[in-house]
Design a protein around this motif. Structure first.
Motif, PDB file in Angstrom:
ATOM      1  N   MET A   1      51.146  31.090  30.401  1.00 26.93           N
ATOM      2  CA  MET A   1      50.116  30.134  30.818  1.00 26.93           C
ATOM      3  C   MET A   1      49.898  29.093  29.720  1.00 26.93           C
ATOM      4  O   MET A   1      49.873  29.424  28.542  1.00 26.93           O
ATOM      5  N   ASN A   2      49.733  27.852  30.140  1.00 23.51           N
ATOM      6  CA  ASN A   2      49.498  26.757  29.207  1.00 23.51           C
ATOM      7  C   ASN A   2      48.019  26.753  28.790  1.00 23.51           C
ATOM      8  O   ASN A   2      47.142  26.446  29.589  1.00 23.51           O
ATOM      9  N   GLN A   3      47.756  27.116  27.521  1.00 28.11           N
ATOM     10  CA  GLN A   3      46.370  27.248  27.060  1.00 28.11           C
ATOM     11  C   GLN A   3      45.651  25.907  27.054  1.00 28.11           C
ATOM     12  O   GLN A   3      44.447  25.828  27.343  1.00 28.11           O
ATOM     13  N   PRO A  98      48.999  20.259  36.672  1.00 26.68           N
ATOM     14  CA  PRO A  98      49.649  20.407  37.982  1.00 26.68           C
ATOM     15  C   PRO A  98      49.451  21.782  38.618  1.00 26.68           C
ATOM     16  O   PRO A  98      49.612  22.810  37.974  1.00 26.68           O
ATOM     17  N   PHE A  99      49.121  21.758  39.907  1.00 24.49           N
ATOM     18  CA  PHE A  99      49.000  22.959  40.730  1.00 24.49           C
ATOM     19  C   PHE A  99      49.972  22.853  41.909  1.00 24.49           C
ATOM     20  O   PHE A  99      50.402  21.755  42.276  1.00 24.49           O
ATOM     21  N   PHE A 135      50.916  24.890  36.460  1.00 25.63           N
ATOM     22  CA  PHE A 135      49.889  25.699  35.810  1.00 25.63           C
ATOM     23  C   PHE A 135      49.290  26.736  36.750  1.00 25.63           C
ATOM     24  O   PHE A 135      49.013  27.873  36.354  1.00 25.63           O
ATOM     25  N   GLY A 136      49.060  26.347  38.013  1.00 26.06           N
ATOM     26  CA  GLY A 136      48.392  27.244  38.950  1.00 26.06           C
ATOM     27  C   GLY A 136      48.809  26.981  40.376  1.00 26.06           C
ATOM     28  O   GLY A 136      49.607  26.084  40.661  1.00 26.06           O
ATOM     29  N   LEU A 170      50.415  32.548  36.250  1.00 22.67           N
ATOM     30  CA  LEU A 170      49.803  31.335  36.775  1.00 22.67           C
ATOM     31  C   LEU A 170      48.350  31.604  37.156  1.00 22.67           C
ATOM     32  O   LEU A 170      47.945  32.749  37.316  1.00 22.67           O
ATOM     33  N   VAL A 171      47.581  30.552  37.297  1.00 25.32           N
ATOM     34  CA  VAL A 171      46.172  30.681  37.673  1.00 25.32           C
ATOM     35  C   VAL A 171      46.010  30.305  39.149  1.00 25.32           C
ATOM     36  O   VAL A 171      46.298  29.164  39.537  1.00 25.32           O
ATOM     37  N   PRO A 172      45.557  31.238  39.986  1.00 21.86           N
ATOM     38  CA  PRO A 172      45.441  30.946  41.420  1.00 21.86           C
ATOM     39  C   PRO A 172      44.138  30.237  41.774  1.00 21.86           C
ATOM     40  O   PRO A 172      43.073  30.564  41.235  1.00 21.86           O
ATOM     41  N   ILE A 173      44.236  29.262  42.670  1.00 19.89           N
ATOM     42  CA  ILE A 173      43.052  28.710  43.332  1.00 19.89           C
ATOM     43  C   ILE A 173      42.937  29.415  44.681  1.00 19.89           C
ATOM     44  O   ILE A 173      43.787  29.247  45.557  1.00 19.89           O
TER      45      ILE A 173
END
Length: 296
Positions: A1-3, A98-99, A135-136, A170-173
């Protein structure tokens, strides 16, 4: 993950642009942009035209990191280039996170809701998303009425997908949209709040999600989710409201920022000069940013 991206999404001022219309919604998006269906033939030409539209939006000086934190992309947009760079890399260079939309659309309505269709290629999609420096992710289902089983099923499915997304780094929405024309929207939102909170409490300390929710009928309904330690950010969809209406409703909800699609690009069109296009987009960006950061 990109901090760096994580910190921007957690603490930055601004909103997320939703540029992820796909499949059946693409002709509508093009028509709203002034490109009717009879002006192109076949999916290849259609998707090229919609990428041209998104490229014009993304490369506009109005589309910048001063007010836009992130952008949600359609899978084909992720795989296409803007000015010689993959779209996510171009966005990141502009300072925009970017998502990727990963759902495959909605299943038929059952128990008052529409679950997501199965995402059979999820593992491969997440692998490619990492390769493209995404990113997500974002995945959408819809709640039409306050059916307890239906709401439970929606949230359960959303978090099951989110677990796989988080496992991929990745970070989920999570997007369980409540239909703004719901027979009892406020009751649906109360049910949704309880279910989401229950699942958030079950996450580990190293797991983080974002939420994309319909602007609630009762202001600050989702404030407990905004404040939850496992939530990076809560963003709002416009859900069919006009931009003016969506902005006014958003201003009443503390901690909620926009993630608008149609409400962002509703006034731009293919036949505008670059000057008129940029000016129109800037006015939209300014108003949505204002609603995201200035609360009543």
């Amino acid at each position: 993950m990109n901090q760096q991206h994580f910190d921007k999404m957690k603490n930055g001022n601004g909103f997320i642009a939703a540029l992820d219309q796909s499949g059946g919604s693409t002709p509508k998006a093009l028509a709203a942009y002034g490109v009717p269906e009879d002006s192109y033939s076949g999916e290849d030409e259609m998707f090229k035209l919609v990428h041209d539209m998104r490229t014009r939006i993304i490369t506009s000086p109005a589309f910048n990191s001063d007010k836009i934190l992130g952008a949600i992309l359609f899978e084909q947009t992720m795989d296409r280039e803007i000015k010689g760079q993959y779209t996510a890399d171009y966005l990141a260079e502009k300072g925009i996170v970017p998502f990727l939309k990963i759902d495959k659309g909605l299943a038929d309505k059952e128990n008052g809701v529409q679950l997501m269709k199965p995402i059979h290629d999820l593992d491969d999609t997440l692998r490619r998303a990492n390769e493209r420096n995404i990113f997500g992710t974002k995945e959408r289902s819809v709640i039409h009425e306050p059916n307890e089983k239906g709401v439970q099923d929606v949230v359960k499915q959303q978090f099951e997908v989110a677990e796989k997304v988080m496992d991929a780094g990745l970070v989920p929405i999570i997007e369980p949209e409540v239909d703004i024309n719901s027979s009892d929207k406020e009751k649906s939102e109360a049910m949704l709040l309880g279910e989401i909170h229950k699942h958030l409490d079950g996450l580990r300390d190293d797991q983080n999600v974002m939420l994309k929710l319909t602007i609630p009928t009762k202001a600050d309904t989702y404030k407990p989710l905004v404040d939850h330690p496992r939530v990076v950010r809560v963003v709002a969809l416009s859900g069919g409201y006009s931009r003016d209406d969506a902005n006014e409703k958003l201003k009443e909800n503390h901690g909620l920022i926009a993630s608008f699609s149609r409400a962002l690009v509703t006034d731009v069109s293919a036949d505008q000069s670059d000057e008129a296009f940029d000016k129109t987009l800037q006015e939209a960006v300014d108003s949505i940013y204002d609603a995201s950061v200035n609360k009543k």
